[in-house]
Design an enzyme around this catalytic site. Structure first.
Site, PDB file in Angstrom:
ATOM      1  N   ASP A 174       1.449  -1.072  -0.142  1.00 58.25           N
ATOM      2  CA  ASP A 174      -0.371  -0.010   0.277  1.00 58.25           C
ATOM      3  C   ASP A 174       0.830   1.451   0.013  1.00 58.25           C
ATOM      4  OD1 ASP A 174      -1.400   2.266   0.860  1.00 58.25           O
ATOM      5  OD2 ASP A 174      -3.170   0.922   1.367  1.00 58.25           O
ATOM      6  N   HIS A 175       0.792   1.837  -1.346  1.00 62.66           N
ATOM      7  CA  HIS A 175       1.867   2.370  -1.312  1.00 62.66           C
ATOM      8  C   HIS A 175       2.175   4.160  -0.273  1.00 62.66           C
ATOM      9  CE1 HIS A 175      -0.628   5.164  -4.162  1.00 62.66           C
ATOM     10  NE2 HIS A 175       0.215   5.901  -3.718  1.00 62.66           N
ATOM     11  N   LYS A 179       4.907   6.101   2.145  1.00 67.66           N
ATOM     12  CA  LYS A 179       5.439   7.903   2.168  1.00 67.66           C
ATOM     13  C   LYS A 179       5.755   8.926   3.226  1.00 67.66           C
ATOM     14  CE  LYS A 179       1.406   8.497  -0.594  1.00 67.66           C
ATOM     15  NZ  LYS A 179       1.663   9.805  -2.219  1.00 67.66           N
ATOM     16  N   GLU A 213      -8.203  14.282  -5.087  1.00 65.54           N
ATOM     17  CA  GLU A 213      -7.014  13.922  -6.332  1.00 65.54           C
ATOM     18  C   GLU A 213      -8.358  15.453  -7.030  1.00 65.54           C
ATOM     19  OE1 GLU A 213      -4.865  10.495  -7.330  1.00 65.54           O
ATOM     20  OE2 GLU A 213      -7.173   9.488  -6.594  1.00 65.54           O
ATOM     21  N   HIS A 237      -5.612   2.530   0.952  1.00 61.54           N
ATOM     22  CA  HIS A 237      -4.840   3.526   1.339  1.00 61.54           C
ATOM     23  C   HIS A 237      -5.404   4.340   2.954  1.00 61.54           C
ATOM     24  CE1 HIS A 237      -2.915   2.916  -1.975  1.00 61.54           C
ATOM     25  NE2 HIS A 237      -3.862   3.541  -2.988  1.00 61.54           N
TER      26      HIS A 237
HETATM   27  C1  BG6 Z   1      -3.550   4.851  -6.733  1.00 60.77           C
HETATM   28  C2  BG6 Z   1      -4.957   4.199  -6.846  1.00 60.77           C
HETATM   29  O1  BG6 Z   1      -3.899   3.233  -5.223  1.00 60.77           O
HETATM   30  O2  BG6 Z   1      -3.496   6.037  -5.905  1.00 60.77           O
HETATM   31  C3  BG6 Z   1      -5.181   5.541  -7.618  1.00 60.77           C
HETATM   32  O3  BG6 Z   1      -5.076   3.267  -7.422  1.00 60.77           O
HETATM   33  C4  BG6 Z   1      -5.132   6.479  -7.863  1.00 60.77           C
HETATM   34  O4  BG6 Z   1      -6.302   5.978  -8.141  1.00 60.77           O
HETATM   35  C5  BG6 Z   1      -3.713   6.549  -6.433  1.00 60.77           C
HETATM   36  O5  BG6 Z   1      -4.962   7.975  -8.154  1.00 60.77           O
HETATM   37  C6  BG6 Z   1      -3.197   7.846  -5.510  1.00 60.77           C
HETATM   38  O6  BG6 Z   1      -1.723   8.069  -5.190  1.00 60.77           O
HETATM   39  P1  BG6 Z   1      -0.893   8.921  -5.215  1.00 60.77           P
HETATM   40  O7  BG6 Z   1       0.168   8.349  -4.613  1.00 60.77           O
HETATM   41  O8  BG6 Z   1      -1.075  10.082  -6.198  1.00 60.77           O
HETATM   42  O9  BG6 Z   1      -1.754   9.939  -3.968  1.00 60.77           O
END
Ligand code: BG6
Length: 486
Positions: A174-175, A179, A213, A237
């Site tokens: 889960d990226h 962060k 976003e 997230h």
């Molecule tokens: C991803 C989603 O996991 O995270 C995307 O699939 C989303 O839909 C993105 O745009 C948002 O990541 P970040 O790091 O740009 O906020």
């Protein structure tokens, strides 16, 4: 300065895809350019297309290089020397045998297998890897989200994958956990005594987490139709951020110590039922509007999206955590695409003073706030009241600001870079354990079911706005407002 990684082979399934081009190669480039990758670290991009290595490097130059900071010709060429391409069809055993052949003789290296493909391919890939002898103890498997589309499908994937890999070989990514600002939240909470005594129901009035976003579905209409904002952003997230905000201090930073505490939060979340879904959640879908001053189309006009789609691109909800620390404190979560701007932040609002000595203007209400900004900048702002200079005793809100970039002035490490380095080094703390992921699915399932049965569908909101008006009503009911409305 960190030490370089051990020697590794990184196998990227979905090697020509968007994730590899926009995130994974740039992350590996960042680590390479910073001298963090072992000189013998090799990257194998794997895909169905019959490409030569040169073809693939040309593709990477076109699609990935622009996302790599400081990729001058010399650095880019040195990075490309690590990369190879192999045609591997996830359903063809012979391709995996050829892959194993290509990798043979690399004993002792860490082998990272990154599944940047549709989840439907995870199981066949694992089975073929095992049959080709590539699922041994030195292999680490990275699974991209969303893993499945509900608990049963996630379980099916996990069961199948676990037949070949032990839990400590599985890196469910889960990226958001990679962060910098999320790491800083851990440092803020558990590296200081200042906030921890206040970090509880006695002093905290509410918690808001916003992942807004500006972009729309960005060419991923088909994926989004199957997924929606609840599965794409909330189940992972947003819930992970909530866990980091709400968890008890772990005994150590060991992977399981941290993950045990996060799991307890997920298990203590108030479960939704039909009544609370109707009362405490809002889903929306963007309509035509303007983004960054440019006219943009609505979700239903995006490529790959049905003209009568009922997929949500926005979610706002109120929840609570049933435990000693958080009982009665509302947690408001929201996320959406095509909102007014890119803004990711966590706002902790502290209770007001018990006895009022000063006349404060309405804008001064809930003056004590801690705002942790994750995006676009990484900062922490602490808001409190101060006296306006001069005659009288008027108070106004002021803030102490910490901008991490200004303060440290070091290279920004991207979330994927940190997480990939963690996989190569065998650090699991920032990856989700199976039981955590299952608890998160269990919590969102009543929402999925209620929304599927609700004929009203998502509420429309204009692209470029802050989402449906009902989301303001949701929070205003408790006498609160979203940060942009303060
Ligand atoms: C991803 C989603 O996991 O995270 C995307 O699939 C989303 O839909 C993105 O745009 C948002 O990541 P970040 O790091 O740009 O906020």
């Amino acid at each position: 300065m960190m030490n370089p990684t051990p020697a590794f082979d990184m196998l990227l399934f979905g090697g020509t895809g968007d994730l590899v081009m926009r995130k994974l190669l740039p992350a590996l480039f960042g680590a390479h350019a910073a001298g963090l990758l072992h000189p013998l670290g090799r990257i194998y991009a794997l895909g169905r297309q019959p490409l030569s290595r040169d073809d693939y490097l040309a593709l990477a130059s076109r699609d990935a290089r622009a996302h790599c900071d400081g990729a001058d010709d010399a650095r880019w060429a040195a990075f490309c020397a690590r990369i190879d391409y192999l045609q591997v069809d996830a359903t063809r055993a012979a391709d995996f045998a050829a892959l194993a052949e290509r990798l043979s003789g690399d004993d002792g290296r860490v082998r990272v297998v990154y599944l940047a493909t549709a989840p439907g391919l995870f199981v066949p890939i694992c089975e073929h890897l095992a049959a080709a002898g590539l699922a041994d103890a030195r292999t680490r498997l990275v699974l991209e989200k969303p893993l499945g589309h509900d608990l049963a499908s996630a379980d099916a994937i996990n069961d199948a994958v676990s037949r070949h890999f032990a839990e400590d070989q599985l890196y469910r990514i889960d990226h958001y956990l990679g962060k910098e600002s999320v790491q800083n939240l851990l440092a803020l909470r558990f590296g200081n005594t200042l906030f921890e005594p206040l970090w509880r129901r006695e002093w905290v009035e509410s918690v808001q987490i916003t992942l807004a976003e500006e972009i729309g579905v960005a060419g991923r209409g088909e994926f989004y139709e199957r997924t929606g904002a609840l599965r794409d952003m909330v189940q992972n997230h947003l819930l992970q951020l909530l866990c980091i905000v709400a968890m008890e201090p772990p005994a150590s930073l060991d992977a399981d110590a941290v993950r045990d505490e996060k799991l307890k939060v997920l298990k203590a979340l108030a479960p939704f039922d039909a009544a609370s879904v109707a009362r405490d959640t809002v889903r929306g879908q963007y309509q035509a509007g303007a983004s960054g001053g440019v006219a943009v189309e609505g979700y239903r006009a995006e490529e790959g999206v049905a003209a009568d789609s009922r997929t949500e691109t926005y979610v706002a909800l109120k929840t609570s955590i049933g435990n000693w620390r958080w009982a009665g404190v509302p947690f408001y979560l929201r996320t959406g695409k095509r909102l007014a701007r890119r803004q990711a932040e966590i706002v902790i609002t502290f209770r007001d003073v018990p006895h009022k000595l000063f006349d404060v203007p309405p804008m001064c209400r809930n003056a004590n706030r801690l705002v942790i900004e994750l995006q676009p900048e990484e900062s922490i702002r602490l808001w409190f009241r101060a006296k306006t200079p001069g005659d009288g005793m008027d108070l106004q809100p002021v803030s102490l600001n910490l901008d991490f970039h200004e303060t440290f002035r070091v290279r920004r490490v991207d979330a994927y870079e940190r997480l990939l380095l963690d996989v190569i080094r065998g650090r699991l703390a920032l990856f989700m354990r199976r039981d955590e992921q299952a608890a998160a699915w269990r919590w969102v399932e009543p929402l999925l079911a209620a929304w599927a049965a609700d004929t009203a569908g998502p509420r429309p909101y204009m692209a470029g706005s802050w989402g449906p008006a009902a989301a303001s009503t949701l929070i205003a009911r408790d006498g609160l407002s979203w940060p942009e409305e303060c």
